[in-house]
Design an enzyme around this catalytic site. Structure first.
Site, PDB file in Angstrom:
ATOM      1  CG  ASP A   1      -2.175  -0.922   0.836  1.00 34.48           C
ATOM      2  OD1 ASP A   1      -2.591  -0.924  -0.337  1.00 34.48           O
ATOM      3  OD2 ASP A   1      -2.670  -1.606   1.745  1.00 34.48           O
TER       4      ASP A   1
ATOM      5  CG  ASP B   1      -8.027  -3.475  -2.310  1.00 37.26           C
ATOM      6  OD1 ASP B   1      -8.445  -4.441  -2.967  1.00 37.26           O
ATOM      7  OD2 ASP B   1      -8.400  -3.253  -1.148  1.00 37.26           O
TER       8      ASP B   1
HETATM    9  N1  GLY Z   1      -7.526  -1.447   0.570  1.00 39.45           N
HETATM   10  C1  GLY Z   1      -8.222  -2.006   1.659  1.00 39.45           C
HETATM   11  C2  GLY Z   1      -9.650  -1.656   1.690  1.00 39.45           C
HETATM   12  O1  GLY Z   1     -10.187  -1.101   0.740  1.00 39.45           O
HETATM   13  O2  GLY Z   1     -10.264  -1.945   2.707  1.00 39.45           O
END
Ligand code: GLY
Length: 392
Positions: A105, A165
Site C-alpha cells: 500500500d 485495491d
Molecule cells: N484497501 C483495503 C480496503 O479497501 O479496505
C-alpha cells in the site's frame, strides 16, 4: 439490475453552489480536527462517529494528510500547508525505518501525502520519501505471475496473490519513472495491471477482490474474496477500486484497451446501485436490504469517472459524468457530515469490513466514517470545482 443509465438521469444533480457549500462544510470539519491530528493521524475508521488519534501505522494514514492538502488547495491557508508538511516528515521516517510497510500500500500512503507535497510545494523530503516508497513497492513485483504481491513476505506461498485495491498503488510507480527517468517502475505497474485485469474482471463485468497464483509456475489459480460477501460476489469497494484504478493507469499509459475495461467495470457499478444511489457494502444487496452501506465506494467511483471522462469521446463522457453527478449529490445529501458534535469525519455511512460466511473479516467500522471515504469525497468535490492536477 437496480439502475440503468436512463433511470439515473431522473435523479437530481448537484449545483455548483451545492458543491462549493459541501466543500466549505468539509473544510470546516478538517480545520477543527487539525489540533488533534497534526502530530498524530486519524485512525482508519471512526468509532461511534469519532476518529481516535494514531501513530503513522496501517495503510490509511495518507488519506488524512491528503485531506489536509485538499483543504490547503481550496483555501490557500498556510495552516493546512504547515500541518501536512509536518506529516510528510513522519512519512519519510516511516519509509526510512520501514515501519509497518511489509505490504503493497505504498501508493495509498505516499501518493496522497508525499507526491502531493512535492507537486504542491516542491518539498524535497517528500520527493525522497515517495521514491523510497516506490522502490519498496517495486521489490514486491513477482516475475513468476507478473504481479505485485499484496500482503505477507514477498514469495510467501500462502500469500501469493494480488488484490484489486493495488490498482491505486500503481500511480506512484508511474510518477517515480517520470521523476527519476528510470522506466522500470512504470514497466512493473504496466505488467501488473495487465495481469490483474485478466484475472479479476469476470464475464459479467463484476470483479474478484483477490486472485492467487501458483508460486512455482506463476499460473493464475483461483479468485477469492477477502472483504466481499462471497467469493463470487462484487464487493462494492473492490469494484470501485477497479473503476478508479483503470482510469489512473489510462491517465499514464493511454492504452486503448483500458477504455473498454473502464466502461465494463463502471457500468456494473452504476447499474447495481440501489434506489438512493448509495451502494450497500456488497452488490449482493439491493434496495430494501438492512445491510450497511459503503459510501466510500461511491466516492471512489465518482473520482474514477471524473478522471476517465477527460479522455472519453464526448457522448460517452456525458453519460458517465451525469451518473457521477447524481452519485455525488446522493453523497452530499445522505452522507455528508458538517456537525462536529455528531462526528469528526466527513462522510458518514462507510463500511471498512463486514463479516460473512465466505470472507475472512471481522466487523470493523460498520456504518462509520473511514479516512479514505473522507478523502475521496473531498477529491470528488475538488474535481467537480476545477481541472485538478491529481496527487496520484
Ligand atoms: N484497501 C483495503 C480496503 O479497501 O479496505
Amino acid at each position: 439490475m437496480a439502475q440503468t443509465f436512463d433511470t439515473i438521469k431522473t435523479y437530481p444533480g448537484a449545483s455548483n453552489e451545492e458543491i462549493r457549500k459541501a466543500m466549505e462544510g468539509a473544510v470546516a470539519v478538517v480545520r477543527s480536527n487539525l489540533p488533534e491530528f497534526t502530530d498524530k493521524f486519524e485512525s482508519s475508521n471512526s468509532v461511534n462517529g469519532f476518529y481516535e488519534p494514531t501513530d503513522n501505522v496501517e495503510w490509511t494514514t495518507g488519506f488524512w494528510t491528503g485531506v489536509i492538502w485538499l483543504a490547503y488547495e481550496f483555501t490557500g491557508d498556510e495552516a493546512f500547508k504547515k500541518a501536512a508538511s509536518i506529516q510528510v516528515e513522519s512519512f519519510l521516517e516511516r519509509i526510512e525505518k520501514k515501519n509497518d510497510v511489509n505490504h503493497h500500500d505504498m501508493g495509498f500512503l505516499f501518493s496522497l501525502s508525499c507526491v502531493a507535497a512535492y507537486k504542491l510545494t516542491g518539498n524535497e523530503h517528500a520527493k525522497k520519501a515517495a521514491i523510497l516508497a516506490a522502490d519498496h513497492l517495486a521489490e514486491r513485483f513477482r516475475e513468476k505471475g507478473q504481479f505485485l504481491q499484496a500482503w505477507g513476505d514477498p514469495g510467501e506461498p500462502k500469500e501469493y496473490r494480488l488484490i484489486i485495491d493495488c490498482l491505486l498503488n500503481l500511480p506512484i510507480l508511474y510518477w517515480a519513472s517520470e521523476v527519476t527517468g528510470d522506466p522500470s517502475y512504470a514497466d512493473k505497474a504496466k505488467r501488473h495491471i495487465q495481469t490483474a485485469m485478466k484475472c479479476l474482471v469476470r464475464p459479467d463485468n463484476s470483479t474478484y477482490h483477490t486472485h492467487f497464483f501458483d508460486v512455482n509456475t506463476g499460473e493464475p489459480t483461483y479468485g477469492v474474496t477477502h472483504q466481499g460477501n462471497r467469493n463470487g460476489s462484487a464487493w462494492a469497494r473492490g469494484q470501485a477500486w477497479g473503476v478508479y484504478g483503470v482510469a489512473l493507469s489510462y491517465r499514464y499509459l493511454k492504452n486503448p484497451e483500458y477504455i473498454d475495461l473502464f466502461c465494463r467495470v463502471t457500468d456494473y457499478f452504476v447499474e447495481h446501485l440501489p434506489d438512493d444511489l448509495v451502494p450497500y457494502w456488497d452488490f449482493d444487496f439491493d434496495t430494501g436490504s438492512t445491510e450497511p452501506r459503503d459510501s466510500s465506494a461511491s466516492a471512489i467511483a465518482v473520482c474514477g469517472i471524473l478522471e476517465m471522462c477527460k479522455y472519453l469521446p464526448k457522448e460517452k463522457a456525458d453519460k458517465y459524468l451525469e451518473a457521477a453527478d447524481k452519485m455525488l449529490k446522493a453523497l452530499i445529501d445522505r452522507c455528508a457530515n458538517t456537525d462536529t458534535s455528531v462526528s469528526n469525519g466527513l462522510l458518514l455511512h462507510g463500511t471498512y469490513a463486514r463479516d460473512s460466511k465466505e470472507n475472512t473479516c471481522k466487523n470493523r467500522g460498520v456504518d462509520e466514517c473511514n479516512t479514505w471515504g473522507d478523502y475521496f469525497y473531498m477529491e470528488a468535490l475538488t474535481r467537480r470545482m476545477k481541472d485538478w492536477n491529481p496527487y496520484w
